[in-house]
Design a protein around this motif. Structure first.
Motif, PDB file in Angstrom:
ATOM      1  N   ASP A  99       0.812  -1.236  -0.027  1.00  0.00           N
ATOM      2  CA  ASP A  99      -0.135  -0.064  -0.101  1.00  0.00           C
ATOM      3  C   ASP A  99       0.864   1.219   0.102  1.00  0.00           C
ATOM      4  O   ASP A  99       1.631   1.577   0.903  1.00  0.00           O
ATOM      5  N   THR A 100       0.730   1.935  -1.051  1.00  0.00           N
ATOM      6  CA  THR A 100       1.809   3.164  -1.330  1.00  0.00           C
ATOM      7  C   THR A 100       1.378   4.226  -0.187  1.00  0.00           C
ATOM      8  O   THR A 100       0.130   4.589   0.045  1.00  0.00           O
ATOM      9  N   LEU A 101       2.395   4.690   0.424  1.00  0.00           N
ATOM     10  CA  LEU A 101       2.122   5.781   1.370  1.00  0.00           C
ATOM     11  C   LEU A 101       2.451   7.139   0.776  1.00  0.00           C
ATOM     12  O   LEU A 101       3.385   7.175  -0.169  1.00  0.00           O
ATOM     13  N   GLU A 102       1.692   8.093   1.090  1.00  0.00           N
ATOM     14  CA  GLU A 102       2.322   9.742   0.720  1.00  0.00           C
ATOM     15  C   GLU A 102       2.302  10.537   1.825  1.00  0.00           C
ATOM     16  O   GLU A 102       1.708  10.569   2.876  1.00  0.00           O
ATOM     17  N   VAL A 103       3.112  11.666   1.713  1.00  0.00           N
ATOM     18  CA  VAL A 103       3.339  12.623   2.881  1.00  0.00           C
ATOM     19  C   VAL A 103       3.575  14.155   1.854  1.00  0.00           C
ATOM     20  O   VAL A 103       4.196  13.964   1.007  1.00  0.00           O
ATOM     21  N   ASP A 104       3.098  15.111   2.457  1.00  0.00           N
ATOM     22  CA  ASP A 104       3.460  16.380   2.012  1.00  0.00           C
ATOM     23  C   ASP A 104       4.814  16.831   2.481  1.00  0.00           C
ATOM     24  O   ASP A 104       5.038  16.583   3.665  1.00  0.00           O
ATOM     25  N   VAL A 105       5.463  17.348   1.764  1.00  0.00           N
ATOM     26  CA  VAL A 105       6.947  17.802   2.297  1.00  0.00           C
ATOM     27  C   VAL A 105       7.408  19.309   1.835  1.00  0.00           C
ATOM     28  O   VAL A 105       6.894  19.830   0.673  1.00  0.00           O
ATOM     29  N   LYS A 106       7.544  20.085   2.866  1.00  0.00           N
ATOM     30  CA  LYS A 106       7.677  21.476   2.567  1.00  0.00           C
ATOM     31  C   LYS A 106       9.170  21.925   2.601  1.00  0.00           C
ATOM     32  O   LYS A 106      10.072  21.293   3.479  1.00  0.00           O
ATOM     33  N   GLY A 107       9.630  22.790   1.679  1.00  0.00           N
ATOM     34  CA  GLY A 107      10.830  23.267   1.530  1.00  0.00           C
ATOM     35  C   GLY A 107      11.381  24.301   0.822  1.00  0.00           C
ATOM     36  O   GLY A 107      10.295  25.261   0.646  1.00  0.00           O
ATOM     37  N   SER A 108      12.321  24.539   0.442  1.00  0.00           N
ATOM     38  CA  SER A 108      12.748  25.867  -0.582  1.00  0.00           C
ATOM     39  C   SER A 108      12.955  25.496  -1.783  1.00  0.00           C
ATOM     40  O   SER A 108      13.562  24.457  -1.998  1.00  0.00           O
ATOM     41  N   ASP A 109      12.298  26.153  -2.886  1.00  0.00           N
ATOM     42  CA  ASP A 109      12.606  26.031  -4.431  1.00  0.00           C
ATOM     43  C   ASP A 109      13.783  26.423  -4.627  1.00  0.00           C
ATOM     44  O   ASP A 109      13.988  27.632  -4.149  1.00  0.00           O
ATOM     45  N   LEU A 110      14.805  25.764  -5.295  1.00  0.00           N
ATOM     46  CA  LEU A 110      16.304  26.156  -5.376  1.00  0.00           C
ATOM     47  C   LEU A 110      16.272  27.193  -6.623  1.00  0.00           C
ATOM     48  O   LEU A 110      17.446  27.684  -6.582  1.00  0.00           O
ATOM     49  N   THR A 111      15.087  27.271  -7.369  1.00  0.00           N
ATOM     50  CA  THR A 111      15.266  28.188  -8.627  1.00  0.00           C
ATOM     51  C   THR A 111      14.911  29.509  -7.956  1.00  0.00           C
ATOM     52  O   THR A 111      15.475  30.509  -8.386  1.00  0.00           O
TER      53      THR A 111
ATOM     54  N   GLY B 118      13.784  30.277  -4.861  1.00  0.00           N
ATOM     55  CA  GLY B 118      14.098  30.537  -3.362  1.00  0.00           C
ATOM     56  C   GLY B 118      12.878  30.638  -2.363  1.00  0.00           C
ATOM     57  O   GLY B 118      13.108  31.057  -1.108  1.00  0.00           O
ATOM     58  N   LEU B 119      11.814  30.485  -3.221  1.00  0.00           N
ATOM     59  CA  LEU B 119      10.493  30.567  -2.343  1.00  0.00           C
ATOM     60  C   LEU B 119       9.956  29.275  -1.898  1.00  0.00           C
ATOM     61  O   LEU B 119      10.584  28.293  -2.261  1.00  0.00           O
ATOM     62  N   PRO B 120       9.238  29.331  -0.701  1.00  0.00           N
ATOM     63  CA  PRO B 120       8.619  28.254   0.023  1.00  0.00           C
ATOM     64  C   PRO B 120       7.940  27.244  -0.991  1.00  0.00           C
ATOM     65  O   PRO B 120       7.202  28.012  -1.804  1.00  0.00           O
ATOM     66  N   ARG B 121       7.897  25.922  -0.776  1.00  0.00           N
ATOM     67  CA  ARG B 121       7.059  25.188  -1.704  1.00  0.00           C
ATOM     68  C   ARG B 121       6.739  23.900  -1.082  1.00  0.00           C
ATOM     69  O   ARG B 121       7.505  23.498  -0.278  1.00  0.00           O
ATOM     70  N   THR B 122       5.589  23.377  -1.654  1.00  0.00           N
ATOM     71  CA  THR B 122       5.090  22.081  -1.145  1.00  0.00           C
ATOM     72  C   THR B 122       4.843  21.177  -2.211  1.00  0.00           C
ATOM     73  O   THR B 122       4.316  21.291  -3.083  1.00  0.00           O
ATOM     74  N   ILE B 123       5.549  19.913  -1.887  1.00  0.00           N
ATOM     75  CA  ILE B 123       5.131  18.767  -2.677  1.00  0.00           C
ATOM     76  C   ILE B 123       4.773  17.553  -1.900  1.00  0.00           C
ATOM     77  O   ILE B 123       4.761  17.479  -0.864  1.00  0.00           O
ATOM     78  N   ARG B 124       4.108  16.441  -2.834  1.00  0.00           N
ATOM     79  CA  ARG B 124       3.565  15.381  -2.336  1.00  0.00           C
ATOM     80  C   ARG B 124       4.486  14.168  -2.802  1.00  0.00           C
ATOM     81  O   ARG B 124       4.849  14.181  -4.003  1.00  0.00           O
ATOM     82  N   VAL B 125       5.163  13.501  -1.992  1.00  0.00           N
ATOM     83  CA  VAL B 125       5.923  12.359  -2.176  1.00  0.00           C
ATOM     84  C   VAL B 125       5.567  11.248  -1.602  1.00  0.00           C
ATOM     85  O   VAL B 125       4.740  11.000  -0.612  1.00  0.00           O
ATOM     86  N   THR B 126       6.043   9.904  -2.544  1.00  0.00           N
ATOM     87  CA  THR B 126       5.514   8.627  -2.064  1.00  0.00           C
ATOM     88  C   THR B 126       6.230   7.828  -1.892  1.00  0.00           C
ATOM     89  O   THR B 126       7.789   7.977  -1.811  1.00  0.00           O
ATOM     90  N   SER B 127       5.981   6.647  -0.925  1.00  0.00           N
ATOM     91  CA  SER B 127       6.726   5.868  -0.554  1.00  0.00           C
ATOM     92  C   SER B 127       7.654   4.858  -1.533  1.00  0.00           C
ATOM     93  O   SER B 127       8.775   4.578  -1.178  1.00  0.00           O
ATOM     94  N   ASP B 128       7.172   4.998  -2.805  1.00  0.00           N
ATOM     95  CA  ASP B 128       7.615   4.345  -3.898  1.00  0.00           C
ATOM     96  C   ASP B 128       8.811   5.066  -4.200  1.00  0.00           C
ATOM     97  O   ASP B 128       9.885   4.390  -4.662  1.00  0.00           O
ATOM     98  N   GLU B 129       8.907   6.500  -4.254  1.00  0.00           N
ATOM     99  CA  GLU B 129       9.902   7.165  -4.524  1.00  0.00           C
ATOM    100  C   GLU B 129      11.068   6.983  -3.408  1.00  0.00           C
ATOM    101  O   GLU B 129      12.237   7.310  -3.732  1.00  0.00           O
ATOM    102  N   MET B 130      10.618   6.808  -2.257  1.00  0.00           N
ATOM    103  CA  MET B 130      11.599   6.677  -1.198  1.00  0.00           C
ATOM    104  C   MET B 130      12.400   5.409  -1.082  1.00  0.00           C
ATOM    105  O   MET B 130      13.403   5.431  -0.910  1.00  0.00           O
ATOM    106  N   ALA B 131      11.675   4.315  -1.744  1.00  0.00           N
ATOM    107  CA  ALA B 131      12.343   3.190  -2.122  1.00  0.00           C
ATOM    108  C   ALA B 131      13.670   3.299  -3.040  1.00  0.00           C
ATOM    109  O   ALA B 131      14.606   2.892  -3.023  1.00  0.00           O
ATOM    110  N   ILE B 132      13.323   4.313  -3.911  1.00  0.00           N
ATOM    111  CA  ILE B 132      14.162   4.725  -5.079  1.00  0.00           C
ATOM    112  C   ILE B 132      15.438   5.390  -4.382  1.00  0.00           C
ATOM    113  O   ILE B 132      16.668   5.184  -4.422  1.00  0.00           O
TER     114      ILE B 132
END
Length: 347
Positions: free
Chosen positions: A225-237, A239-253
């Protein structure tokens, strides 16, 4: 014997798992009484502001004249003075100030540390107020804390994944027969997550965020069962705050490289194990301890890669300090002997 008994009556002896990421303290006859991050916040002049959980809250949020550091690196002391201050803080916090005698302290250390590193750990504890200091190898303490019958003539394999190191050992008849110390563990998982998000999403995140992502959806292989979580950080291009959604499938990679390094180290240890002990391990299985071992599906991936049954210890993050504490309570003579044997090349 009577002298030891009298001292025990008037002191609060303790065991300490002085970890790269977390420090745990076990008080004799009371169990685990402290569990805090191994972090210290200081002013530029090296004056301590906060230690432990309070210091962790400051990571990534300090002004220019304040910085938060981990004085431990890869399971050993990286900053002697700051480690001493951190140890003193934890000892005073736990130790009964009305006690007549300073405590005896058992401290777990990675098996692969050098004599110089062992001396640094011991001197830090003495400077912090210890009456006597005993060092015990982390794999042995972890095995005892996990409830393994280490004195039996049977092979047991324990894999302790901490913050800075992964300790792999085959134990039989009260000794380490084969061991391997791998300087890849929980911290490398955090770094791998940070690197992945920077490369895949151009997003910069801090250590605390990476640790949260690891705990919530980190995994060694894809989950049913794939898990998901919102991740907040800074956009490197921008410099502004940004939120993305990341999955456990990506974490395996993201975690594939550090996971493979640990599994390769475990395989190497198995290859060095005598056939009779290897047969015992196939029957008994591999026992996982340490906070890093709680990464989702790690036990399944290790089983698939080695063909050996894998078992997770109860309360894996507490096994090392529990094992050291039990030796302090029940097997002080054995603890002294093991500590003395480990110091043959120091004194």
């Amino acid at each position: 014997m009577i002298f030891d008994w009298l001292l025990g009556m008037f002191s609060n002896d303790m065991a300490i798992d002085l970890g790269t990421a977390t420090t745990l303290v076990y008080l004799k006859n009371k169990g685990i009484v402290l569990k805090e991050p191994s972090i210290v916040a200081l002013y530029k002049n090296r004056e301590v502001i906060a230690v432990g959980e309070a210091a962790k809250q400051m990571v990534g949020k300090t002004p220019g004249d304040v910085y938060a550091i981990r004085p431990m690196k890869d399971g050993v002391i990286a900053d002697f003075n700051v480690t001493e201050k951190m140890l003193r803080y934890f000892i005073v916090k736990v130790h009964n100030r009305h006690s007549m005698v300073n405590p005896r302290i058992a401290i777990s250390v990675p098996k692969g540390v050098t004599p110089v590193e062992k001396r640094a750990v011991k001197e830090s504890a003495i400077q912090a107020g210890a009456r006597e200091v005993y060092l015990i190898d982390e794999p042995m303490a972890a095995a005892i804390g996990a409830g393994l019958p280490v004195e039996d003539p049977v092979g047991h394999m324990v894999v302790d994944i901490g913050g800075g190191t992964t300790e792999v050992a085959v134990i039989s008849m009260g000794g380490l027969v084969v061991f391997n110390s791998i300087r890849t563990a929980g911290d490398k998982f955090d770094e791998a997550i940070m690197a992945y998000l920077k490369k895949a999403y151009n997003l910069h995140i801090g250590e605390r965020t990476a640790e949260r992502v690891k705990i919530e959806i980190g995994c060694a292989q894809k989950l049913e069962d794939t898990l998901e979580v919102d991740v907040k950080g800074s956009d490197l291009t921008t410099g502004l705050p940004r939120t993305i959604r990341v999955t456990s499938d990506e974490m395996a990679i993201a975690l594939e490289e550090p996971i493979n390094k640990i599994i390769d180290g475990i395989k190497f240890t198995l290859e060095q194990t005598k056939p009779e002990l290897a047969a015992d391990i196939i029957d008994k299985g591999i026992v996982l301890t340490g906070g890093g071992s709680q990464l989702k599906a790690f036990d399944l991936k290790l089983r698939d890669e080695t063909g050996v049954p894998v078992h997770m210890a109860d309360n894996p993050q507490e096994c090392v300090v529990t094992g050291a504490g039990r030796m302090l309570e029940e097997q002080l003579d054995v603890l002294r002997r093991l500590s003395f044997e480990g110091e043959d090349s120091i004194i």
